[in-house]
Design a protein around this motif. Structure first.
Motif, short mmCIF file in Angstrom:
data_model
loop_
_atom_site.label_atom_id
_atom_site.label_comp_id
_atom_site.label_asym_id
_atom_site.label_seq_id
_atom_site.Cartn_x
_atom_site.Cartn_y
_atom_site.Cartn_z
N LEU A 130 0.79 -1.13 0.21
CA LEU A 130 -0.59 -0.57 0.04
C LEU A 130 0.95 1.67 0.38
O LEU A 130 0.28 1.96 0.29
CB LEU A 130 -0.84 -0.40 0.90
CG LEU A 130 -1.99 -0.85 1.28
CD1 LEU A 130 -2.90 -0.91 2.29
CD2 LEU A 130 -2.90 -0.55 0.06
N GLY A 131 2.04 0.83 0.12
CA GLY A 131 3.09 2.20 -0.57
C GLY A 131 3.15 2.22 1.66
O GLY A 131 3.72 3.87 1.24
N ILE A 132 3.35 2.26 2.28
CA ILE A 132 2.77 2.30 4.10
C ILE A 132 4.03 1.57 4.52
O ILE A 132 4.13 0.46 5.46
CB ILE A 132 1.38 2.14 4.96
CG1 ILE A 132 0.79 2.53 3.58
CG2 ILE A 132 2.23 2.46 6.10
CD1 ILE A 132 -1.01 2.51 4.60
N THR A 133 5.20 2.33 4.38
CA THR A 133 6.51 2.05 5.10
C THR A 133 6.60 2.20 6.36
O THR A 133 8.15 1.59 6.56
CB THR A 133 7.81 2.33 3.48
OG1 THR A 133 7.42 3.80 3.83
CG2 THR A 133 7.31 1.39 2.52
N THR A 134 6.28 2.76 6.54
CA THR A 134 7.09 3.74 8.51
C THR A 134 5.81 3.70 9.28
O THR A 134 4.75 4.07 8.76
CB THR A 134 7.56 4.79 8.26
OG1 THR A 134 6.10 5.90 7.75
CG2 THR A 134 8.45 5.10 7.48
N LEU A 135 6.75 2.90 10.07
CA LEU A 135 4.89 3.41 11.54
C LEU A 135 4.40 5.24 11.45
O LEU A 135 2.92 4.32 11.80
CB LEU A 135 5.92 3.54 13.14
CG LEU A 135 6.19 1.77 12.90
CD1 LEU A 135 7.37 2.03 14.54
CD2 LEU A 135 5.57 0.56 12.91
N GLY A 136 5.06 5.88 11.13
CA GLY A 136 4.25 7.01 11.37
C GLY A 136 3.56 7.03 10.27
O GLY A 136 1.86 7.00 10.16
N ALA A 137 3.11 6.26 8.86
CA ALA A 137 2.83 6.48 7.55
C ALA A 137 0.99 5.72 8.32
O ALA A 137 0.17 6.32 8.08
CB ALA A 137 3.27 5.82 6.97
N PHE A 138 1.62 4.54 8.85
CA PHE A 138 0.55 3.12 9.36
C PHE A 138 -0.37 3.36 10.53
O PHE A 138 -1.40 4.58 10.60
CB PHE A 138 1.06 2.46 10.13
CG PHE A 138 0.70 1.64 10.53
CD1 PHE A 138 -0.59 1.17 9.32
CD2 PHE A 138 0.27 0.32 11.22
CE1 PHE A 138 -1.41 0.27 10.23
CE2 PHE A 138 0.01 -0.46 12.05
CZ PHE A 138 -1.20 -0.59 11.28
N ALA A 139 0.37 5.07 11.48
CA ALA A 139 -0.46 5.53 12.32
C ALA A 139 -0.90 7.03 11.94
O ALA A 139 -2.03 7.09 12.48
CB ALA A 139 0.81 6.01 13.80
N ALA A 175 2.10 1.71 16.85
CA ALA A 175 2.50 2.86 15.94
C ALA A 175 2.11 3.69 16.23
O ALA A 175 3.32 4.99 16.35
CB ALA A 175 1.83 2.07 14.54
N ALA A 176 1.07 3.83 16.90
CA ALA A 176 1.14 5.46 17.49
C ALA A 176 1.30 5.93 18.71
O ALA A 176 1.00 6.88 19.30
CB ALA A 176 -0.03 5.65 17.08
N GLY A 177 2.54 5.31 19.33
CA GLY A 177 3.11 5.29 20.56
C GLY A 177 1.96 5.65 21.91
O GLY A 177 2.28 5.97 22.57
N LEU A 178 1.18 4.64 21.93
CA LEU A 178 -0.48 4.32 21.86
C LEU A 178 -0.36 3.40 23.29
O LEU A 178 -1.72 3.20 24.19
CB LEU A 178 -1.64 4.60 22.00
CG LEU A 178 -1.87 5.98 20.74
CD1 LEU A 178 -3.21 5.88 19.89
CD2 LEU A 178 -1.87 7.20 22.02
N ASP A 179 0.49 2.86 23.17
CA ASP A 179 0.37 1.34 24.23
C ASP A 179 0.11 1.86 26.09
O ASP A 179 0.99 2.77 26.86
CB ASP A 179 1.17 0.51 23.52
CG ASP A 179 2.50 0.67 24.24
OD1 ASP A 179 3.16 0.07 24.80
OD2 ASP A 179 3.28 1.27 24.03
#
Lengths: 1077, 502, 218
Positions: free
Chosen positions: B180-189, B211-215
């Motif tokens: 999908l072209g989503i290669t980074t955690l930031g893009a995923f988040a 990935a959003a740093g929310l765990d």
């Protein structure tokens, strides 16, 4: 008197229950001074032909038998019956009984021997021994404790039963010594039972190997048989090397307590022994109307065909046809030709493309019968060659069929001639260094990874020397070296069938092959040849399939109708293509080695191709024929002959032997060889036992040459060539047939490059190159290749109209459709390449099929195409899912490949949508899946699309990974393949590309060749052994490389880079190579 | 919660390395793939996830060690102690990875970084520390620590954003994101949580939150069923590993039985010692399935060995520490009984037998009392498998195999543990072992004693394990004129007496 | 086969007074420990609980004596017999699942044997040779109290009975061929009465031609 015959011996053809070849057993038996030897392998007569051949000319008498695994009617209670054939009649009965049992089973290695059947089959022609620990009598005695009265009674009852079944004269109680504490009590008991019943007693060795040295290998095989390591099998292994061939004196000493037991072996052997060659059968008789003979039928067929095939035939033509028929009549081979004709007729009636080859195939008769498409009169192949071939050997016609449809032909032959009169020839798969290291390493307890690593490091073919592989434990190599040449299992010969008049199963047992519907003999082609069984080779050839596709497409799309025999002959542009070595995808000449030779040989007529493809074979290469021929051909070296008598044999190849027929002619011309010797040479060539056979006539050959005044280096040269060809040579008769396919495929590729690509893609896997390379090559020839599409793709690749109005309209020149009767002019490599002007399918692009998408199987693709044709195009992804029941994974695969671009979705949107669409399967209610706007994704770059195409289909139409790296490569001074064409020779340059092949031919003295593909073409890289060792890791493991090296160019423009440094190249996308095939 | 993570790279390989005395590269593997590779192996191109065969291909001298979480835990012990000496109250995520609340240590050592460095100094070797809001981010930071990576408060999203999505560790989702072209955690988040949940389900949603740093930091106290704990008090301080093992046997059985009676099997347990000086140590141990009594005892012994830095095999030597006065075992996690496998030793012997043998063992040592079982093998002594009372017999040779060449029944009543040299004498002198004897044997001679031979049978060959360098030997039976029958065997081509039929 | 009452009768006749008193005290007939039928006959129906037997020079005989009890479920131990053939023990009928061996008791022999006779049904022990009489008496007392049987390979003072091997006859081995298929062991049993002779055919399962499987030689 100390005479002894060994009546119970297993050879290596007892597969993992015997550790010596029949030849080894014979040699040892002769050394030990045995009167006779019986080979008694399990459930078959696999080794008897080799046994008989080895024993020929020795004083050893041959006895034939087998140890049959008998199964009780319902249970799985198995025991072994040792049968010896009383002479030839007993042999036929035994072979027939084994055939019956194998065919009664349903799978390979599942013979159904029943004691009732065997009782009925014996007819007093067999001698039955009480046999081994699993034999009918001993199996009632416990193996590891003393027998009780109950055991004894059971054994006695079993013995009585045997006598009742086979007669007291035919049942012999067998004693043997296995080196176990219970041997004496068991032998005593059996001896007593025999005495009580006045039965004969015989001592045997229960032999499993020739000498005690083979004991370790025998235990390794035993472990392998149980799929255990030696450590795990320890508790099942025999405690010592007792099961070997012993001398008469030893046997007398061991069995002194049982009077007569040893000398009885000779009495029994005398009743049984006979020379096996007496059992040779004849060909089946064709089914003919009354009053007709095979010859009259053949004449009739030929005469009918003449007006059609040779309208207005000249006197000379008719005379030749007549002469051919006369020699066929003289030699009594009409039946053979009729059988081949029948098979070929069947294939044609089913539209299966086929082509005959072989010594007899290059005859006008075969051309008239439609067996071959090579017109030997038009190509001026002289009658004498056909005649001489036919005189010295039995007829030999191999027929190649479209490999996808060969099975239909084979099943036709089985149906026509019957399972008992027709069978395929076996292929004995012998141990070679790689699998030897693997098997022996495994039983010694090494892990799979280590075995992989070792067997990969064994890149040598036939030898196995510890000093070549210091990192492999010596025990593994020692044991592995012992297994070399031993049979490992029985495969099926690619297409050889034997047809006989008498059921062939009475000569050699027939069994089921692993493949359903196939039945196969227990002998390989050498065995059949030794025994004089006539073999018909029905082979599969992928290229015929591809050619057939092209023929069909040309007929359907352009109404241009071709057959192998009608494709326009001798078109100069076809030869230009070959001279440029622009041959990716063309039959035979597409390989690296052929491509290297093409510009040097510059083929300009049909016979040049015949020589060209025979040249790149181990025989001519190792026999030192290639360089002299090239030099003579280019006029750099004068043509000379070692002796004037050689001129008739070698004239057509400029005095250099190229074809295996020439070797036989030379042997007879100057080597003092008789026709029989020549026949031996013929059988030696390409045979596994060739070199040993040749050694038997070496002295005679040298004497003959000396008599003709050929000595010293000339003599060594000629005999050396003979040995080299024994390794592997190519027959002219085969080369001629293949050359036609070379020409036809080159012609089709030139005129229908799009159809040809479709043909190749549909026939995968075949040939030398991966689909990605074939596609790139077609694109370089102007073909538009398109990615899979849910609306436009078929199951497999197919042509697609570029515009709507071009149907049935061919592009190109109409002159291409005529035979060229003139000579082809010499190649002018300064003239520009005008091959695109020959293209006739310019109105077509190639659309990749749905199965090109990784994860889409044929069934799924077929469902999609059928549904589309039945109910029209798909509206959107949910519609597709609903109608074709696709899974999420399949949807994702299609989305990745770009198959949904027609829905107006980007690949990324489609990939996201797949999640939702996958819920719209038919079992759910329609319309529940609401279409919601997917997230916004970045547009895909060209690189992204290319990567997705490659990962999804292995092909990236219109693009190549190297294109994206080109700018930075150029900055680093790294050249492309097209740059090389204008780069200066003998300079150090660098190239980069994907490794498509790694090869190390046995003839190349350790040199490794790499093929490096970039967006402009494929470059040849030569790696010396030293360089390879230095860069081993990089060279083996990198998918792409930067190679630095010296650019070498032949005068005709063939380019090779001699590497001096390798460096991994980070490609950014996966790639796979074809290595060391 | 502010979380500090201590990470020892490639821990399973490091732990394995301690047990395989080698200088070659080491990798820990499951049946299919590499789990962990030490730096030498990594240098040869061996990385986790590589197929086992490919790993050996790349590095033929690679030493493969089977994956064993217990070994990992066992060797990790000392690191845990080092960490605990620096910071109390830690949570072992898995061996090689320890998490703790960062606030305490930060306060104690001044800053988070100082705490991190204190921990690294305490452990030694290649250790990384990551500090962040939440376990996932701290773990990611630790793997990238050089050696310490500290993500500021509130900085998790920014820190994670540029990292590759492959760090999510779920291959199928990672592959799809790449396509999908989503290669980074930031893009995923950056995708909306709703759409991610819709496309990838709950699993995807959890990864998305990480990935959003929310765990949420999941350093939670353990739930211990205290009722089942079991304590053994020793009147006299015990100083030997085997003594403690002995003392623990019955309590361990009671402990497991009591849990069993309540329907539980113990899958992890905690062991605590107190010595006569009042010092105590405790550790927890996990079992891949469920503990049996013998295995509980093993853990107790191992922990003692770990704490006293003695190899577990030197159980008869005294250890150098102080005498143990109290051992406590308690279940840490339990599973329903249905998963429990029955113990190793069949039905338990009655208590009288047990205590009698225990007494004898306390006098003669652990291996002074042996059980006997019939094993595999061709030689008689091999077939007697002797095992210290209380341990499970280990059969190195197949018991069910027929062992062709072994002596059939009746077996001799006397089997010499070590065969005794003997000379077989004929009329002209000693007769060496061979398939055919050089002459008729007349007498057996041992150290001056001579027995006249009445009869003999054999010799029978005995070629054992030629692949291990086994030699060609022989066996024969001899009867003497006194009526005694003997079994002879050759060793290095000399006759020996293996057994006597008395 | 003589019944239990007959044995008691016999013992009276032999004047084993202490036994009689003990039997009367316990007010019941002490059951005999089962053993091989041959020895059962010679030893008055079986081994006597709490008694010590001495066997000379044949482990086969010692094992056969113990096998009945072991096969019947009693725990069995051997002390100081490292060369005891486990396979033979198994063939004799000793249940190895309930068998332990203490091969090297060393100086702890009395303690070890004492501990074992206290809890094991049957104990095989090789006589240490120079044992103080007091220790022997103590062990015998423990055995008596526990009702277990001690079979001593070698001499034992005050043994219930002494079983001595007088001849071995191995079977099946000839001049250069054959195999040991068994042996006959001739024994004398000396109890508190007259010595008796018998031949034990070994192995027990051996199929003998006539005469019958059990041969009593008086």
């Amino acid at each position: 008197m100390t005479e002894y015959a060994e009546l119970h011996a297993h050879s290596a053809f007892s597969f993992l229950d015997g550790a010596s070849l029949p030849e080894d057993l014979v040699r040892q038996a002769v050394d030990n001074g045995l009167w006779g030897l019986a080979i008694t392998d399990h459930n078959g007569l696999y080794g008897v032909a080799r046994f008989a051949e080895a024993a020929e000319g020795t004083p050893l008498r041959t006895i034939f038998g087998a140890e049959l695994t008998v199964r009780d009617d319902w249970g799985n209670n198995e025991w072994h019956l040792l049968v010896l054939a009383r002479g030839q009649r007993g042999y036929h009965r035994l072979s027939a009984a084994i055939t019956d049992a194998h065919l009664a089973g349903t799978t390979k290695n599942d013979p159904q021997f029943r004691i009732e059947h065997l009782t009925a089959a014996a007819h007093g022609e067999w001698i039955v021994l009480t046999g081994c620990r699993r034999g009918p009598v001993r199996r009632h005695l416990p193996e590891h404790e003393l027998p009780t009265e109950a055991h004894t009674a059971a054994a006695a009852a079993a013995l009585d039963d045997l006598v009742k079944r086979f007669g007291a004269d035919n049942v012999v109680v067998e004693l043997f010594q296995r080196g176990m504490p219970l041997d004496d009590p068991h032998n005593d008991l059996l001896y007593r039972l025999a005495q009580e019943r006045s039965l004969r007693v015989v001592a045997t060795g229960n032999v499993h190997y020739a000498t005690a040295e083979r004991y370790p290998l025998a235990t390794a095989f035993a472990a392998l048989h149980e799929r255990r390591t030696l450590d795990d099998a320890d508790g099942y292994l025999p405690p010592g090397p007792s099961q070997r061939l012993r001398s008469p004196a030893e046997m007398h000493r061991i069995f002194a307590r049982y009077p007569g037991a040893v000398s009885a072996s000779v009495d029994i052997a005398r009743e049984c022994a006979f020379p096996l060659t007496k059992a040779t059968p004849r060909l089946p008789k064709p089914d003919l109307p009354p009053g007709e003979t095979p010859m009259s039928r053949l004449r009739e067929l030929v005469t009918e065909a003449i007006p059609r095939v040779y309208p207005g035939a000249t006197e000379a033509t008719l005379a030749r046809i007549h002469a051919e028929l006369e020699s066929i009549n003289d030699l009594d081979f009409p039946g053979y030709f009729l059988i081949v004709h029948d098979i070929v007729q069947f294939a044609r009636s089913r539209g299966i493309l086929c082509q005959g080859r072989g010594s007899a195939a290059n005859s006008a008769v075969c051309y008239l019968l439609g067996i071959t498409a090579v017109d030997s009169i038009a190509y001026n192949l002289p009658f004498e060659r056909f005649l001489s071939a036919l005189r010295d050997e039995p007829p030999d016609i191999d027929v190649d069929f479209d490999s996808d449809r060969r099975e239909e032909v084979i099943q036709y032959v089985f149906a026509t001639y019957g399972r008992r009169n027709a069978a395929q020839v076996a292929n004995v798969i012998s141990y070679r260094p790689k699998n030897a290291i693997r098997d022996m390493g495994r039983v010694l307890g090494y892990s799979t990874g280590q075995l992989d690593s070792w067997s990969r490091s064994i890149e040598r073919w036939r030898s196995l020397r510890p000093e070549d592989s210091p990192h492999i434990p010596p025990l593994v190599t020692e044991l592995a070296a012992q297994t070399l040449t031993l049979p490992r299992h029985l495969g099926i010969h690619s297409g050889g069938m034997v047809l006989t008049e008498q059921p062939v199963g009475e000569v050699v047992p027939i069994e089921h092959a692993r493949m359903p519907g196939r039945t196969v003999l227990q002998w390989d082609k050498d065995d059949c040849a030794y025994m004089g069984l006539v073999k018909f080779d029905l082979l599969g050839l992928g290229m015929l399939g591809a050619i057939n596709h092209v023929f069909e497409l040309a007929r359907e799309e352009l109404s241009e109708d071709w057959e192998l025999g009608t494709v326009p002959r001798e078109e100069p542009a076809v030869y230009d293509t070959l001279c440029r070595a622009d041959t990716i995808g063309i039959f035979q000449v597409e390989s690296r080695a052929q491509m290297g030779l093409l510009p040097r040989l510059q083929p300009r007529r049909f016979y040049d191709i015949v020589v060209q493809i025979a040249m790149v074979r181990p025989g001519p290469i190792q026999g030192g024929s290639v360089h002299p021929f090239v030099k003579r051909r280019t006029g750099e070296e004068p043509i000379r002959y070692a002796h004037p008598k050689l001129i008739p044999a070698l004239e057509r190849t400029l005095g250099v032997p190229i074809f295996q027929e020439q070797l036989m002619q030379m042997a007879m011309a100057v080597g003092g060889c008789s026709a029989q010797d020549a026949d031996l040479i013929r059988r030696s060539i390409g045979s596994k036992r060739g070199i040993e056979r040749l050694a038997t006539i070496k002295e005679k050959f040298y004497a003959g040459m000396a008599a003709n005044g050929i000595t010293g280096a000339d003599a060594d040269g000629i005999f050396g060539a003979l040995e080299a060809f024994a390794n592997f040579g190519f027959a002219e008769s085969h080369s001629i047939a293949f050359s036609l396919l070379v020409y036809v495929s080159a012609w089709l590729r030139l005129h229908y490059p799009a159809f040809f690509l479709v043909g190749l893609l549909r026939s995968q896997p075949m040939g030398f190159y991966a689909p990605a390379t074939l596609v790139s090559d077609a694109e370089r020839h102007g073909v538009d290749v398109r990615i899979p599409c849910i609306h436009n793709s078929g199951i497999e690749a197919m042509p697609e109209h570029i515009g709507p109005d071009f149907r049935h309209r061919a592009t190109g020149r109409d002159s291409c459709l005529q035979h060229n009767e003139a000579d082809v002019p010499p190649f002018d490599y300064t003239r520009p390449d005008d091959s695109t002007q020959h293209r006739r399918d310019g109105a077509f692009a190639v659309r990749l099929g749905l199965t090109a998408v990784g994860g889409i199987g044929t069934a799924t693709a077929a469902r999609i195409v059928a549904e589309r044709e039945l109910h029209g195009q798909f509206r959107d992804m949910p519609d597709l899912v609903r109608r074709c029941d696709l899974t999420l994974t399949e949807l994702e695969a299609l989305a990745t490949a770009g198959a949904f671009d027609v829905f107006g979705l980007t690949r990324r949107e489609a990939l996201w949508e797949a999640g939702r669409a996958a819920h719209n399967r038919a079992e759910y209610l329609a319309g529940l899946v609401a279409s919601v706007q997917p997230p916004l994704f970045d547009d895909m770059t060209d690189w992204d699309s290319m990567v997705q195409n490659r990962t999804s289909t292995g092909i990236s139409p219109g693009d190549h990974p190297l294109r994206h790296h080109r700018e930075s490569l150029r900055e680093s001074g790294i050249l492309s393949n097209s740059d090389l064409r204008i780069a200066e020779s003998d300079r150090r340059i660098s190239v980069a590309g994907i490794v498509t092949h790694r090869q190390r031919p046995g003839t190349a003295k350790g040199i490794t060749f790499l093929n490096l593909e970039d967006e402009t073409g494929v470059t040849n890289i030569l790696c010396s052994p030293g360089l390879w060792t230095r860069y081993r890791r990089v060279a083996r493991e990198s998918a792409a490389l930067v190679v630095r090296g010296i650019l070498q160019r032949t005068p005709h423009g063939a380019i090779t880079i001699v590497a001096d440094a390798l460096e991994p190249f980070e490609l950014g996308v996966g790639a796979r190579s074809r290595d060391f095939r | 919660m502010r979380t500090l993570v201590v990470y020892v790279p490639d821990w399973p390989a490091v732990a394995a390395r301690r047990e395989v005395n080698t200088t070659a590269p080491v990798a820990v593997v499951t049946h299919a793939a590499v789990v962990s590779a030490d730096p030498l192996a990594r240098a040869a191109g061996v990385v986790p996830g590589l197929r086992r065969r490919e790993a050996q291909n790349r590095c033929p001298d690679l030493v493969l060690v089977a994956d064993d979480p217990l070994r990992d835990a066992h060797h990790f012990e000392e690191h845990v102690r080092a960490i605990e000496n620096t910071v109390p109250l830690v949570h072992i995520v898995r061996p090689g990875l320890v998490a703790m609340n960062a606030r305490g240590p930060a306060r104690f050592y001044g800053t988070e970084e100082r705490a991190a460095h204190a921990l690294i100094a305490a452990i030694g070797g290649d250790v990384r520390v990551g500090i962040a809001d939440g376990l996932y981010t701290a773990h990611q930071a630790a793997t990238r620590g050089r050696p310490v990576a500290c993500v500021p408060v509130g900085g998790s999203p920014e820190y994670l954003a540029p990292l590759g999505v492959s760090r999510l560790g779920e291959p199928d989702i990672v592959s799809l994101l790449h396509r999908l072209g989503i290669t980074t955690l930031g893009a995923f988040a950056a995708l909306s949580a709703e759409s991610v949940r819709e496309r990838f389900g709950v699993r995807g949603a959890l990864l998305h939150a990480a990935a959003a740093g929310l765990d949420a930091a999941v350093v939670t106290p353990r739930d211990i069923p205290v009722d089942y704990a079991c304590e053994v008090v020793c009147d006299t301080p015990l100083t030997r590993s085997d003594e403690i093992a002995f003392v623990m046997r019955q309590p361990a059985e009671q402990f497991i039985d009591a849990l069993g009676a309540a329907g539980y099997a113990c899958t992890a347990l905690r062991v605590m010692y107190r010595n006569e000086r009042g010092d105590s140590t405790e550790r927890s141990w996990a079992h891949p399935r469920a503990f049996g009594p013998a295995e509980v005892v093993d853990r107790v012994r191992w922990q003692l060995a770990a704490n006293t830095r003695l190899a577990t095999t030197t159980e008869h030597e005294g250890f150098t520490g102080d005498g143990i006065v109290l051992v406590r075992i308690e279940p840490e996690t339990v599973a329903p009984i249905s998963r429990y496998e029955p113990g190793l030793f069949g039905s338990a012997p009655d208590e009288r037998i047990h205590s009698a043998l225990a007494r004898v063992q306390s006098i003669l040592g652990h291996d002074g009392v042996l059980t006997v079982s019939i094993g595999g093998g061709r030689r008689l002594a091999e077939r007697e498998v002797l095992t210290p009372w209380g341990e499970k017999p280990v059969h190195t040779r197949s018991v069910t195999a027929p062992w062709p060449g072994s002596m059939p029944s009746p077996a001799p009543a006397t089997v010499y543990p070590t065969p005794l040299p003997v000379t077989v004498v004929g009329d002209t002198g000693p007769i060496p072992p061979a398939e055919i004897l050089s002459e008729e044997p007349r007498a057996l001679e041992t150290s001056g004693r001579r027995r006249a031979i009445a009869g003999w049978a054999g010799p029978w060959p005995l070629v054992e394990r030629w692949w291990d360098g086994g030699q060609s030997e022989w066996r024969m039976q001899v009867t003497d004129t006194t009526g005694m029958a003997w079994l002879l065997v050759s060793e290095a081509q000399e006759w020996h007496i293996e057994a006597r039929y008395d | 086969m003589s019944g239990l009452a007959g044995i008691v009768e016999h013992m009276f006749e032999l004047g084993v007074l202490r036994e009689r008193i003990r039997e009367m005290e316990t007010t019941r007939v002490e059951p005999r420990v089962p053993t091989h039928p041959l020895f059962a006959r010679l030893l008055g129906g079986g081994l006597k609980p709490g008694a010590v037997y001495s066997v000379s020079s044949s482990l086969t005989v010692a094992m056969v004596l113990a096998a009945g009890a072991s096969g019947g479920g009693a725990w069995c131990a051997s002390v100081g017999i490292p060369h005891l053939g486990a396979q033979a023990a198994h063939e004799a009928g000793i249940n190895l699942e309930r068998f332990v061996t203490i091969p090297y008791p060393g100086a702890q022999w009395p303690t070890v044997v004492g501990a074992l006779v206290d809890s094991f049904g049957i104990v095989l022990a090789r006589s240490p040779g120079d044992m103080p009489a007091a220790s022997a008496a103590r062990i015998a007392a423990v055995a008596r109290r526990a009702g277990s049987v001690l079979i001593v390979v070698g001499d034992w003072p005050g043994a219930e009975a002494r079983i001595q091997v007088v001849a071995h006859t191995p079977l099946g081995v000839h001049q250069g061929h054959g195999l040991v298929v068994g042996h006959d062991i001739a024994v004398t049993v000396t109890g508190k009465g007259a010595a008796q002779r018998a031949v034990l055919p070994w192995p027990l399962t051996r199929e003998l031609p006539a005469p019958p499987r059990l041969r009593l030689v008086v």
